[in-house]
Design an enzyme around this catalytic site. Structure first.
Site, mmCIF file in Angstrom:
data_model
loop_
_atom_site.group_PDB
_atom_site.id
_atom_site.type_symbol
_atom_site.label_atom_id
_atom_site.label_comp_id
_atom_site.label_asym_id
_atom_site.label_seq_id
_atom_site.Cartn_x
_atom_site.Cartn_y
_atom_site.Cartn_z
ATOM 1 N N THR A 1 -8.004 -9.199 -6.547
ATOM 2 C CA THR A 1 -8.316 -8.975 -5.134
ATOM 3 C C THR A 1 -9.331 -10.017 -4.696
ATOM 4 O OG1 THR A 1 -9.422 -7.507 -3.542
ATOM 5 C CG2 THR A 1 -10.013 -7.194 -5.831
ATOM 6 N N ARG B 1 0.897 -1.167 0.000
ATOM 7 C CA ARG B 1 0.000 0.000 0.000
ATOM 8 C C ARG B 1 0.930 1.211 0.000
ATOM 9 N NH1 ARG B 1 -5.118 -2.418 -0.239
ATOM 10 N NH2 ARG B 1 -5.207 -4.153 1.188
ATOM 11 N N ASP C 1 -14.611 -6.754 -5.447
ATOM 12 C CA ASP C 1 -15.302 -5.457 -5.438
ATOM 13 C C ASP C 1 -14.862 -4.568 -6.594
ATOM 14 O OD1 ASP C 1 -12.727 -5.063 -4.600
ATOM 15 O OD2 ASP C 1 -13.218 -3.777 -2.906
ATOM 16 N N ASP D 1 -11.599 -9.572 -2.626
ATOM 17 C CA ASP D 1 -12.866 -8.937 -2.221
ATOM 18 C C ASP D 1 -13.950 -8.982 -3.306
ATOM 19 O OD1 ASP D 1 -11.519 -8.289 0.080
ATOM 20 O OD2 ASP D 1 -11.003 -6.271 -0.578
#
Ligand code: ATP
Length: 319
Positions: free
Chosen positions: A125, A72, A129, A127
């Protein structure tokens, strides 16, 4: 295009390695050179780059995580940081970049494209999303891991007549929780997309106890409640032993399942093809099993995934 760069960014996801391998093989087979950038946008800024040959990516299709590392690096939203990063790319004569990550990584890809460096985004990912695709790389593997954990919780909850709360990743997307709840036979589901207060939950739990049910598994997406506090609340109000389990980072790791390997291989290859055809600022997706590509801006703005309300209806029919 003669040299392409590749990086993985945001949370790691099983299948990222398969995508790196697919990009590397496809690009080398087309006579291109491939540079792997380590640790996402951070490595771009810090100039951490390695030449990739087929030997670098052999035996990784079956490995979780990402051989390039991920990070990140919120500082990438600063223009001067991006300018230094682009300079590093030009110094290595990198003509285009493939970025594997989530929505945040797509924003980075969009900026770089606008600054003159053609980028293609691949959704990676757990997720699920990411805009513009039915599935992202890593989602199905994480789902397997989560359902296996729920199976185990079901065993022990039933034996002890206990209520178990299981906290599942997904950031602000309930896809993992919803799918895992159906597959794991969870009694109650709490999702970011649906308002379902702890008071409502309590009413439903009391009803099910009255109907003779003596254990339950409650699936909940992360960031919605402090699950330990929620467990104490339910225990206090129902007088039933209640425990919370946060699955945490085990959901991110592990051997990618076959679907993720195939998805990653297809998407990686497709991304190289798009670059060679002159596309830029696009993100790859899979819709109804067909590979597609969208403008990243449009995908981020208009292609937010709709909530699978019919899945929730199904889940509730199975209570
Ligand atoms: P995951 O879904 O696994 O969290 P993600 O790609 O959405 O993946 P983020 O942490 O949101 O994860 O973004 C990854 C990286 O993309 C950030 O660390 C940052 O380097 C870059 N990024 C995110 N947002 C921006 C932005 N607004 N401008 C420039 N770069 C960004």
């Amino acid at each position: 295009i003669k040299i392409i760069g590749i990086l993985t960014s945001g949370g790691d996801a099983p299948g990222m390695n398969a995508a790196i391998r697919a990009v590397t093989h496809t690009a080398l087979n087309k006579g291109l050179n491939v540079i792997g950038i380590q640790d996402g946008f951070l490595g771009l800024f810090k100039n951490r780059m390695i030449q990739l040959q087929k030997s670098n990516v052999s035996n990784i299709i079956n490995r979780g995580g990402t051989l390039l590392g991920s990070a990140r690096f919120p500082e990438f939203s600063q223009k001067d940081i991006r300018l230094t990063s682009i300079k590093n790319l030009y110094q290595r004569k990198i003509d285009a970049l493939i970025i594997i990550g989530g929505d945040g990584s797509y924003i980075g890809a969009k900026y770089l494209t606008n600054m003159g460096l053609p980028c293609i985004g691949i959704p990676g990912t757990i997720d699920n999303d990411v805009a513009g695709t039915d599935y992202s790389i890593g989602y199905f593997t994480a789902l397997e891991t989560i359902v296996e954990a729920i199976d185990r919780l079901q065993d022990t909850s039933a034996s002890h007549k206990r209520i178990s709360i299981v906290e599942i990743m997904g950031r602000y997307c309930g896809d993992l929780t919803l799918a895992a709840s159906i597959a794991g036979g969870c009694e109650f589901i709490i999702l970011p997309e649906i308002t379902y207060t702890k008071e409502n939950l309590l009413i439903d739990i009391k009803k099910s106890i009255k109907n003779g049910k003596n254990h339950a598994v409650i699936a909940i997406t992360e960031h919605l409640y402090d699950v330990k506090k929620l467990a104490r609340y339910i225990q206090e109000k129902t007088k039933r032993e209640t425990r919370a389990t946060t699955l945490g980072y085990i959901q991110r790791g592990g051997t990618p399942v076959v679907y993720d390997r195939i998805l990653a291989s297809r998407m990686g290859s497709y991304a190289v093809k798009l670059l060679l055809e002159g596309y830029q600022g696009r993100c790859v997706g899979i819709i109804n099993e067909v590979l597609v590509h969208h403008d990243i801006n449009n995908a981020l703005k208009y292609m937010k995934k709709p909530f699978k309300s019919d899945w929730l209806v199904t889940a509730k029919n199975l209570y």
